[in-house]
Design an enzyme around this catalytic site. Structure first.
Site, PDB file in Angstrom:
ATOM      1  N   GLY A  30      95.447  49.282   9.348  1.00 51.05           N
ATOM      2  CA  GLY A  30      95.188  50.543  10.025  1.00 51.05           C
ATOM      3  C   GLY A  30      95.555  50.520  11.501  1.00 51.05           C
ATOM      4  O   GLY A  30      96.107  51.485  12.029  1.00 51.05           O
ATOM      5  N   ASN A  36      84.703  56.802  11.760  1.00 48.61           N
ATOM      6  CA  ASN A  36      84.305  55.547  11.127  1.00 48.61           C
ATOM      7  C   ASN A  36      82.839  55.198  11.323  1.00 48.61           C
ATOM      8  O   ASN A  36      82.294  54.386  10.588  1.00 48.61           O
ATOM      9  CB  ASN A  36      85.191  54.398  11.625  1.00 48.61           C
ATOM     10  CG  ASN A  36      85.273  54.339  13.140  1.00 48.61           C
ATOM     11  OD1 ASN A  36      85.445  55.366  13.794  1.00 48.61           O
ATOM     12  ND2 ASN A  36      85.137  53.164  13.700  1.00 48.61           N
ATOM     13  N   GLN A  62      89.195  56.159   7.066  1.00 48.45           N
ATOM     14  CA  GLN A  62      87.859  56.311   6.508  1.00 48.45           C
ATOM     15  C   GLN A  62      87.727  57.482   5.535  1.00 48.45           C
ATOM     16  O   GLN A  62      86.681  57.637   4.905  1.00 48.45           O
ATOM     17  CB  GLN A  62      86.822  56.465   7.631  1.00 48.45           C
ATOM     18  CG  GLN A  62      86.676  55.232   8.517  1.00 48.45           C
ATOM     19  CD  GLN A  62      85.938  54.069   7.851  1.00 48.45           C
ATOM     20  OE1 GLN A  62      85.363  54.207   6.767  1.00 48.45           O
ATOM     21  NE2 GLN A  62      85.966  52.910   8.497  1.00 48.45           N
ATOM     22  N   SER A  96      94.488  52.294   5.406  1.00 49.09           N
ATOM     23  CA  SER A  96      94.293  50.851   5.388  1.00 49.09           C
ATOM     24  C   SER A  96      93.821  50.414   4.012  1.00 49.09           C
ATOM     25  O   SER A  96      93.019  51.101   3.370  1.00 49.09           O
ATOM     26  CB  SER A  96      93.240  50.499   6.439  1.00 49.09           C
ATOM     27  OG  SER A  96      92.777  49.184   6.259  1.00 49.09           O
ATOM     28  N   CYS A 112      84.732  46.786  14.436  1.00 48.21           N
ATOM     29  CA  CYS A 112      85.742  46.492  15.448  1.00 48.21           C
ATOM     30  C   CYS A 112      85.147  46.456  16.836  1.00 48.21           C
ATOM     31  O   CYS A 112      85.711  45.878  17.754  1.00 48.21           O
ATOM     32  CB  CYS A 112      86.847  47.531  15.402  1.00 48.21           C
ATOM     33  SG  CYS A 112      87.606  47.564  13.794  1.00 48.21           S
TER      34      CYS A 112
END
Lengths: 399, 399
Positions: B70, B150, B184, B204, B330
């Site tokens: 992603g 997300n 997402q 992703s 992340c």
């Protein structure tokens, strides 16, 4: 029958590597950045792999950055140094025989106002050290010279180039960096970043029986470079994106296998390669070995079947289940003659007749025998189809 | 006991996906660029996967470019458009609640002389269409707005933004592009690139039960963008590097599984999520659901346990084998409060008390029960440890 003799293009994933990977698909599938136990187990696996990769090349684990493959590693090194040090100079040095990942990146930098010197190579495929010395100016920020060439396997005098770099540094040229694409040398000859004297070194998983989609860049401690892309603070803030845990685990395991079985494997491969060349040159008159026959990795044999067409040989072998290549896989389909062999000064005929046979520890003597027998027969048949003036005196066969 | 409720961070690889991948590690391990049969089988597998990904999002196979994940997809879209169209304008529009892959890339472009507008969001986490309209100038070359957030799962009005873009284009603003990070939303709500009206869309693998290390960027036919890195001519010359065949095959298979089981899976997940929220709000007084409760993906529940610390809840749950998160993986370890919840105008206390629970089709009602029971007990205990002035009247429990 399936005989795979194209191990410079890619390799089978080792059984031990697959076994190491599988738990990270299902049981320990966590995101290595997550705080919880799933995440911590993934993180531990990534750090174990980092130690395994570092151990193989005599680096510190903190000097290893995981990326998506050799191309990304080369690009991160070259663009990363170029962007971070352009205030000191905008000149790079590389060679005419690099992998497209280096050459195309350098050409893209030329579009952005950098100057690039592409060093020539001699007939044996090796750069001249005086050429390296002469190319360096105060504006030079990076020298990128591959360790082993992907088409011929020829080794470049990296240690001697590092000495030149060190001389310059001793004179205050501190912004001069040395990068090497070691994708084809890892696992084939010892690669020791300290002995080689490089600041940056690229490697790729799928050339050493790890999966595709993972590689690493060695970045010597203290080397400043710009990122290739931006996002989270993964990989010590050098490469963002969720860590490819299974791929990284596979790369680590493959590096460990290389390290533990090094001498046994490489001498076995060298023996097979020598046997192959001995049998081919004995069977076929008009074959020549391209590149330096001493200074090269033990698994690649680049041959020219003079007067024949390498592509035709490849296809005829493929029909018998034998996989070899002409030039590199990355340049396949481009129809352009090999830039490597051309830079070595080979004639059009020699380039056209070239074939790369590349071995791995999984190949056998029987496979070599099969391939040579097939080549002998195919070469003979193709020769019969040629117009008579292209056929050399008497026959192509030595015996 | 292991209960994984952090499926927005990453997901388990589906058994069907592992089965689809395995042959490409050992039997069909060829390089997709190789001319021989090993290469052709790999290439065919990559093209099958491309059709599977394209089918899921109603794109043409030629509009799908495989990348490493992603983050790379977002960077390729944003940097690619910025570099290719900068002669027409150097202005980009995005939102304050994007993934770090978008925000950090935009900040890097600001360092390179681009101007970026970061749109605010309302308390429900959604951008205002008038703000989008007002932000566009003749110099705007890209609008990048995520599909589902997300952290909260909140959906942005992409179709309405595409309408605004189309109005501008009808007026001759042809260099205006629309990108969306759909990492997402894929697999959770229908994602149809034609209906959404986007030019570029990132996805992703590892968020939809495919492996880590693979993703894709949809690039609408005719969209011109610069490469992120340089090398061979893979992926229609948009993304160099040996194709990650097993990863790509896995992504294709995962997309097929999403497509074939879509309604069954998503209604099951929605039911579980609603059950979770119902039980939590019934059990704990002081909990609130963050983000728009209607316009969101069915698998994410972002909750604030007001007066408590989300990090402490996470760790206490982890000790019982239950994996959840605060914010995104992340951004984990950064210790900074969520930029998403902050942009939504939540108080410091609400942000500090936030927890993200994210489900997949593999979760069960029993797991939800366990998690809620644990949360109830932990919240009660943490509450007891607070200084009395921070404790709300009477108790935290509804019953």
């Amino acid at each position: 029958m399936q005989i795979y003799l194209d191990n410079s293009a890619t390799t089978v994933v080792a059984k031990e590597v697959i076994d190491a990977i599988l738990p990270y698909f299902s049981g320990d599938f966590g995101n290595a950045q997550s705080v919880h136990a799933f995440g911590q187990r993934a993180k531990a696996a990534v750090e174990d792999a980092r130690r395994q990769v570092a151990a193989l090349i005599n680096a510190a684990p903190a000097e290893i950055v995981f990326v998506s493959g050799g191309t990304e590693a080369d690009n991160l090194a070259i663009r990363g140094i170029a962007e971070a040090h352009q205030a000191k100079g905008r000149h790079l040095i590389t060679t005419k025989i690099e992998h497209p990942a280096v050459l195309a990146m350098c050409e893209a930098l030329e579009q952005r106002g950098f100057r690039v010197t592409y060093l020539p190579v001699a007939r044996n495929g090796i750069v001249n050290l005086q050429d390296v010395r002469d190319a360096i100016s105060d504006e030079t920020i990076l020298i990128s010279v591959m360790h082993a060439n992907n088409e011929t396997g020829t080794l470049q005098p990296l240690e001697e180039i590092a000495e030149i770099v060190n001389e310059r540094r001793a004179q205050g040229h501190l912004h001069l960096h040395l990068h090497s694409d070691a994708v084809q040398s890892i696992g084939k000859i010892p690669v020791d970043v300290k002995k080689l004297g490089v600041d940056l070194l690229s490697l790729s998983g799928h050339k050493i029986h790890a999966p595709k989609g993972v590689g690493a860049l060695f970045i010597k401690k203290g080397t400043r470079l710009e990122k290739l892309f931006y996002g989270g603070h993964h990989e010590r803030d050098k490469r963002p994106g969720t860590e490819n845990v299974p791929g990284i685990v596979g790369l680590g395991k493959a590096c460990e296998l290389v390290r533990l079985n090094f001498t046994k494997r490489t001498s076995r491969i060298r023996e097979l390669r020598d046997y192959l060349e001995q049998r081919i040159t004995a069977a076929i008159f008009t074959v020549q070995i391209n590149g330096d026959v001493e200074r090269r990795v033990p698994n690649i044999s680049n041959l020219s079947f003079v007067g024949l067409d390498g592509e035709s040989l490849l296809i005829a072998l493929d029909l018998r289940g034998i996989a070899v290549s002409t030039g590199s896989a990355c340049a396949s389909g481009s129809l352009e003659p090999s830039h490597v062999l051309t830079a070595m000064g080979l004639s059009r005929q020699e380039v056209r007749g070239s074939l790369r046979i590349s071995l791995s520890a999984y190949n056998t003597r029987q496979e070599i025998d099969c391939a040579v027998d097939a080549l002998r027969e195919i070469a003979g048949r193709l020769r019969e189809m040629l117009p008579t003036d292209e056929v050399e005196a008497s026959s192509v066969f030595s015996s």
